[in-house]
Design a protein around this motif. Sequence first.
Motif, PDB file in Angstrom:
ATOM      1  N   ARG A  26       0.373  -1.528   0.134  1.00 34.62           N
ATOM      2  CA  ARG A  26      -0.097   0.029   0.170  1.00 34.62           C
ATOM      3  C   ARG A  26       0.302   1.196  -0.364  1.00 34.62           C
ATOM      4  O   ARG A  26       0.490   2.045  -1.014  1.00 34.62           O
ATOM      5  CB  ARG A  26      -1.098   0.236   1.074  1.00 34.62           C
ATOM      6  N   ASP A  27       2.158   1.312   0.895  1.00 38.19           N
ATOM      7  CA  ASP A  27       2.914   2.628   1.274  1.00 38.19           C
ATOM      8  C   ASP A  27       4.195   2.921  -0.361  1.00 38.19           C
ATOM      9  O   ASP A  27       5.056   3.413  -0.739  1.00 38.19           O
ATOM     10  CB  ASP A  27       3.511   2.420   2.347  1.00 38.19           C
ATOM     11  N   LEU A  28       3.546   1.619  -1.287  1.00 37.69           N
ATOM     12  CA  LEU A  28       4.897   1.951  -2.520  1.00 37.69           C
ATOM     13  C   LEU A  28       3.864   2.216  -3.850  1.00 37.69           C
ATOM     14  O   LEU A  28       4.647   2.230  -4.521  1.00 37.69           O
ATOM     15  CB  LEU A  28       5.391   0.396  -2.372  1.00 37.69           C
ATOM     16  N   LEU A  29       2.960   1.656  -4.164  1.00 37.57           N
ATOM     17  CA  LEU A  29       2.538   1.739  -5.184  1.00 37.57           C
ATOM     18  C   LEU A  29       1.901   2.823  -5.042  1.00 37.57           C
ATOM     19  O   LEU A  29       0.711   3.334  -3.890  1.00 37.57           O
ATOM     20  CB  LEU A  29       1.816   0.306  -5.760  1.00 37.57           C
ATOM     21  N   GLN A  30       1.493   3.121  -6.827  1.00 41.45           N
ATOM     22  CA  GLN A  30       0.105   4.150  -6.774  1.00 41.45           C
ATOM     23  C   GLN A  30      -1.378   3.521  -5.849  1.00 41.45           C
ATOM     24  O   GLN A  30      -1.164   2.362  -6.555  1.00 41.45           O
ATOM     25  CB  GLN A  30       0.081   5.581  -7.696  1.00 41.45           C
ATOM     26  N   THR A  31      -2.674   3.932  -6.273  1.00 44.13           N
ATOM     27  CA  THR A  31      -3.479   3.585  -5.969  1.00 44.13           C
ATOM     28  C   THR A  31      -4.224   2.986  -7.115  1.00 44.13           C
ATOM     29  O   THR A  31      -4.816   2.248  -7.328  1.00 44.13           O
ATOM     30  CB  THR A  31      -5.239   4.888  -5.081  1.00 44.13           C
ATOM     31  N   THR A  32      -3.957   3.760  -8.119  1.00 49.39           N
ATOM     32  CA  THR A  32      -4.577   2.961  -9.789  1.00 49.39           C
ATOM     33  C   THR A  32      -3.720   2.158  -9.466  1.00 49.39           C
ATOM     34  O   THR A  32      -4.364   1.629 -10.658  1.00 49.39           O
ATOM     35  CB  THR A  32      -4.191   4.463 -10.596  1.00 49.39           C
ATOM     36  N   VAL A  33      -2.435   1.633  -9.046  1.00 49.16           N
ATOM     37  CA  VAL A  33      -1.950   0.699  -9.689  1.00 49.16           C
ATOM     38  C   VAL A  33      -2.785  -0.664  -8.863  1.00 49.16           C
ATOM     39  O   VAL A  33      -2.960  -1.702  -9.814  1.00 49.16           O
ATOM     40  CB  VAL A  33      -0.449   0.045  -9.573  1.00 49.16           C
ATOM     41  N   PHE A  34      -3.432  -0.652  -8.138  1.00 55.97           N
ATOM     42  CA  PHE A  34      -4.544  -1.514  -7.833  1.00 55.97           C
ATOM     43  C   PHE A  34      -5.795  -1.409  -7.956  1.00 55.97           C
ATOM     44  O   PHE A  34      -6.042  -2.691  -7.505  1.00 55.97           O
ATOM     45  CB  PHE A  34      -4.673  -1.133  -5.436  1.00 55.97           C
ATOM     46  N   MET A  35      -6.288  -0.562  -8.543  1.00 54.26           N
ATOM     47  CA  MET A  35      -7.545  -0.321  -9.280  1.00 54.26           C
ATOM     48  C   MET A  35      -6.790  -1.102 -10.244  1.00 54.26           C
ATOM     49  O   MET A  35      -8.639  -2.126 -10.925  1.00 54.26           O
ATOM     50  CB  MET A  35      -7.571   0.736  -9.843  1.00 54.26           C
ATOM     51  N   LEU A  36      -5.998  -1.344 -10.952  1.00 57.09           N
ATOM     52  CA  LEU A  36      -5.600  -1.709 -12.330  1.00 57.09           C
ATOM     53  C   LEU A  36      -5.488  -3.289 -12.177  1.00 57.09           C
ATOM     54  O   LEU A  36      -5.714  -4.852 -12.364  1.00 57.09           O
ATOM     55  CB  LEU A  36      -4.588  -1.544 -12.970  1.00 57.09           C
ATOM     56  N   LEU A  37      -5.284  -3.789 -10.836  1.00 54.32           N
ATOM     57  CA  LEU A  37      -4.747  -4.870  -9.979  1.00 54.32           C
ATOM     58  C   LEU A  37      -6.222  -6.081  -9.329  1.00 54.32           C
ATOM     59  O   LEU A  37      -6.173  -7.290 -10.259  1.00 54.32           O
ATOM     60  CB  LEU A  37      -3.769  -5.298  -8.746  1.00 54.32           C
ATOM     61  N   TYR A  38      -7.053  -4.908  -9.513  1.00 61.04           N
ATOM     62  CA  TYR A  38      -8.796  -5.317  -9.371  1.00 61.04           C
ATOM     63  C   TYR A  38      -9.483  -5.757 -10.115  1.00 61.04           C
ATOM     64  O   TYR A  38     -10.236  -7.049 -10.228  1.00 61.04           O
ATOM     65  CB  TYR A  38      -9.232  -4.885  -8.195  1.00 61.04           C
ATOM     66  N   VAL A  39      -8.884  -5.778 -11.279  1.00 55.30           N
ATOM     67  CA  VAL A  39     -10.137  -5.470 -12.550  1.00 55.30           C
ATOM     68  C   VAL A  39      -9.752  -7.029 -12.953  1.00 55.30           C
ATOM     69  O   VAL A  39     -10.912  -7.794 -13.493  1.00 55.30           O
ATOM     70  CB  VAL A  39      -9.518  -4.708 -13.660  1.00 55.30           C
TER      71      VAL A  39
END
Length: 521
Positions: free
Chosen positions: A31-44
Amino acid sequence: MNWRRLTTAGGGYPFAIVAVGLATLLFLPFRDLLQTTVFMLLYVPVIISIARLVGVRASTAAAVLAFLALDLLFIPPYYHVTVASLSEWLGLVVFLLIALIAGQQTGQLRARERAAVRRQDELALLNRLAFRVASEKSVSAIAEFIVGQVTQVLGARRAALYVGGPGTGTPRCLAQAGLLRPSSGEAALVGWVLRTSKAVGLPATEGVPYDQRLVSVGASDAIPGVETAGAFLPLQTANSLEGVLFADPAQPAGFSADDARLLAAVANLAATSLERQRLAGDAAHAEALREADRLKSTLVSSVSHELKTPLAAATARVTGLVEEGEGCDAARVHEELTAVAEDLVRLNDSIGDLLDLSRLESDAWQPHFDLYDVRDVLGTVLSRLSASQRERVRFDLPENLPDIRADFAQLARALSNLVENALVYSPADAPVRVSARRAGGGIELSVTDAGPGVTDAEKAHIFEKFYRGHASASAPAGTGLGLAITREIVRTHDGTLRVEDAQPRGSRFVLTIPSSPKEPA
């Protein structure tokens, strides 16, 4: 539990919750290493996978769960629904829309793919059934194939095919697959379907024209107090009700509309097959009755002629002697009585032939096997001939012939028929040859004449009862039973009998007897 049942349990929602939860636990350390948009892309991809495995509804739930996880765990302030900036709100909304759309599209694609696969399975099943129905001659084999395919393709716990009992209408299970114990109330509901021609427990068959849909009622509506998740389909044709197809679904929810449509198609094929087999059986039975009537007429005609002819001749001679009275001289009386005796012997032979054939066909004259020298059997055959006939018989018997295991009286009777026939149809100065040789573990006996021979067309019928070939017109009258009796005797000895052409002319009747004929039961 297999993978499919595991993912689809509870409508797929538990699987969606677990999948999003595991993904969140996997993403959280970064969570502290990557941007929020990266997690959004990973959830898809996670949501698309859920849609692919489970369906649209579960993927929608997964999209909402991922939206909440992003809001609470990956966008500051953590563990609060509020979001600090408008751009992050917009990002979350866009993510939710993309996740919903991706799940929807993937789920629809999955549904179309599954429908296509199901259609393919249905067509393959119907093709297999149609081929088996067209090629299989056994009703039981067809029924077993049908119930086996229902359990295999539809995953039914139990499938059974019932027909009405002959005369009584009591259901009779023709074949069953899966669980062998009938479900509760199964027999009663089968009987109800046989009486009413209505289906029980069959869901609405979508995609089938309304006028072609089966009329179906619930189990409790058919018989109050009876509950079952199974489907009972009448095997109805245009002219008759042939039976009932029962299928018990593995899922508590029962069969789907697609399953119902496939079951209806299978039931139609089964009904057509049973009707075709029944009609073929009826046709064969009718043909057998016609053949029996024809044989009966032939028997009556032949027996009447063969019995009446010598009886009429004997009656005429005796009547003539009576009318002449005491004026008839002794020589004429002796001549007439001799002729009467010959007529009575002929009458006795005809009656004997009929009785022997009847006893052989009904297995009332069972063979009593023992070991005999074939020369002894042929000696008995020769002793039954007149002196002039014996002079015409030539034997060709090798020294090393094995003993033959046979019924002495029956084998002598069969060989007598062949030898006497050969003597009748051969020219008066032509010999009749009797030969024997080893054949496999048994022995082969043949009788060869120099008569007109048997045409190829007659060879197929020469051993039938009362059959008389073209050469019989120039021969003395007979019952037409001699060769039929010989064939029956050979049958009781597990042997073979055939006729072939002899050279330069005539016929050869070849009889084979195995070394160990089967003992009668």
